[in-house]
Design an enzyme around this catalytic site. Structure first.
Site, PDB file in Angstrom:
ATOM      1  N   GLU A  80       0.033  -8.638   4.780  1.00  0.00           N
ATOM      2  CA  GLU A  80      -0.706  -7.481   5.397  1.00  0.00           C
ATOM      3  C   GLU A  80      -2.183  -8.021   5.753  1.00  0.00           C
ATOM      4  O   GLU A  80      -2.743  -8.671   4.979  1.00  0.00           O
ATOM      5  CB  GLU A  80      -0.793  -5.997   4.864  1.00  0.00           C
ATOM      6  CG  GLU A  80       0.471  -5.459   4.550  1.00  0.00           C
ATOM      7  CD  GLU A  80       1.239  -4.899   5.949  1.00  0.00           C
ATOM      8  OE1 GLU A  80       0.452  -4.947   6.817  1.00  0.00           O
ATOM      9  OE2 GLU A  80       2.594  -4.662   5.925  1.00  0.00           O
ATOM     10  N   CYS A 143       1.337   2.297   0.367  1.00  0.00           N
ATOM     11  CA  CYS A 143       1.002   1.019   0.403  1.00  0.00           C
ATOM     12  C   CYS A 143      -0.353   0.700   1.159  1.00  0.00           C
ATOM     13  O   CYS A 143      -1.001  -0.133   0.498  1.00  0.00           O
ATOM     14  CB  CYS A 143       2.177   0.040   1.086  1.00  0.00           C
ATOM     15  SG  CYS A 143       3.742   0.115   0.138  1.00  0.00           S
ATOM     16  N   HIS A 161       4.339  -6.648   1.959  1.00  0.00           N
ATOM     17  CA  HIS A 161       5.635  -5.891   2.095  1.00  0.00           C
ATOM     18  C   HIS A 161       6.793  -6.838   1.736  1.00  0.00           C
ATOM     19  O   HIS A 161       6.813  -7.776   2.332  1.00  0.00           O
ATOM     20  CB  HIS A 161       5.544  -5.109   3.426  1.00  0.00           C
ATOM     21  CG  HIS A 161       5.025  -3.741   3.058  1.00  0.00           C
ATOM     22  ND1 HIS A 161       3.856  -3.405   4.204  1.00  0.00           N
ATOM     23  CD2 HIS A 161       5.301  -2.537   2.650  1.00  0.00           C
ATOM     24  CE1 HIS A 161       3.722  -2.184   3.868  1.00  0.00           C
ATOM     25  NE2 HIS A 161       4.604  -1.491   2.945  1.00  0.00           N
TER      26      HIS A 161
HETATM   27  N1  PCA Z   1       6.619   1.245  -0.028  1.00  0.00           N
HETATM   28  C1  PCA Z   1       5.975   2.493   0.468  1.00  0.00           C
HETATM   29  C2  PCA Z   1       5.333   3.048  -0.669  1.00  0.00           C
HETATM   30  C3  PCA Z   1       5.897   2.405  -1.910  1.00  0.00           C
HETATM   31  C4  PCA Z   1       6.733   1.315  -1.531  1.00  0.00           C
HETATM   32  O1  PCA Z   1       7.142   0.383  -2.293  1.00  0.00           O
HETATM   33  C5  PCA Z   1       4.930   2.009   1.621  1.00  0.00           C
HETATM   34  O2  PCA Z   1       5.286   1.138   2.281  1.00  0.00           O
HETATM   35  O3  PCA Z   1       4.019   2.492   1.886  1.00  0.00           O
END
Ligand code: PCA
Length: 196
Positions: A80, A143, A161
């Protein structure tokens, strides 16, 4: 005692009975990388409690960097680039709250940039054969919120991610690579700061 890099993962939520991001972080707890000790922190998928846990860990560990991990449903890794000051959940958190149209922090900037060495992390993933892209959208869920909150408090801090369906060993490798690249960047900055 070694200086630390904090590695966060998230717990289960929604249809995900397990969350490989917290499992990977936990595997790396205490591991030494480039002279830094990794510390794992598992965060609940609930904003106030996640932030309280992060705040406590930052206070206790004084980490030099925070690397946060979370899962998404796509196949590749996403480094990100930024996080938005927005919370607009498509799914209730683990306490059953569907937060809509709320900021992460009242009166704070609309967005923050990741301060992790994002291009170098992407390159390290590519060299390891992991599918990866830089991403301009961390979502509006936990996240994004944790990325925003951490990036305003610790530099460097940012978010990766990981695919929800990835094998644990692969996510451990990805987290380790992100930590190695970040550690090397911290060392390089130090060398630069002491070179006249
Ligand atoms: N993914 C979610 C929240 C917790 C996770 O592992 C997200 O992408 O916001």
């Amino acid at each position: 005692m070694l200086e630390t890099i904090l590695l966060t993962g998230f717990g289960p939520f929604g249809g995900h009975a397990r969350n490989v991001s917290e499992e990977a972080a936990r595997r790396l707890d205490g591991v030494e990388v480039e002279g830094f000790a990794l510390r794992a922190l598992c965060l609940p998928v609930q904003f106030e409690r996640a932030v309280a846990a992060l705040e406590e860990a930052i206070e206790a560990e004084r980490p030099l960097a925070v690397i946060s991990l979370g899962i998404h449903d796509d196949a590749g890794y996403r480094v990100e680039l930024s996080a938005k000051n927005e919370r607009h959940y498509a799914l209730p958190d683990v306490d059953g709250h569907l937060v809509q149209d709320a900021p992460v922090e009242q009166g704070a900037p609309a967005m923050v940039f990741s301060s992790l060495p994002v291009a170098a992390i992407k390159q390290a993933f590519e060299q390891a054969g992991l599918p990866v892209e830089l991403s301009e959208d961390a979502g509006r869920y936990l996240c994004n919120a944790v990325c925003y909150w951490a990036a305003r408090r610790v530099t460097p801090a940012g978010f990766v991610h990981v695919p929800a369906a990835a094998r644990l060993e692969e996510v451990v490798l990805a987290a380790r690579l992100a930590a190695e690249v970040t550690a090397r960047r911290l060392i390089a900055q130090r060398v630069e700061a002491t070179t006249v």
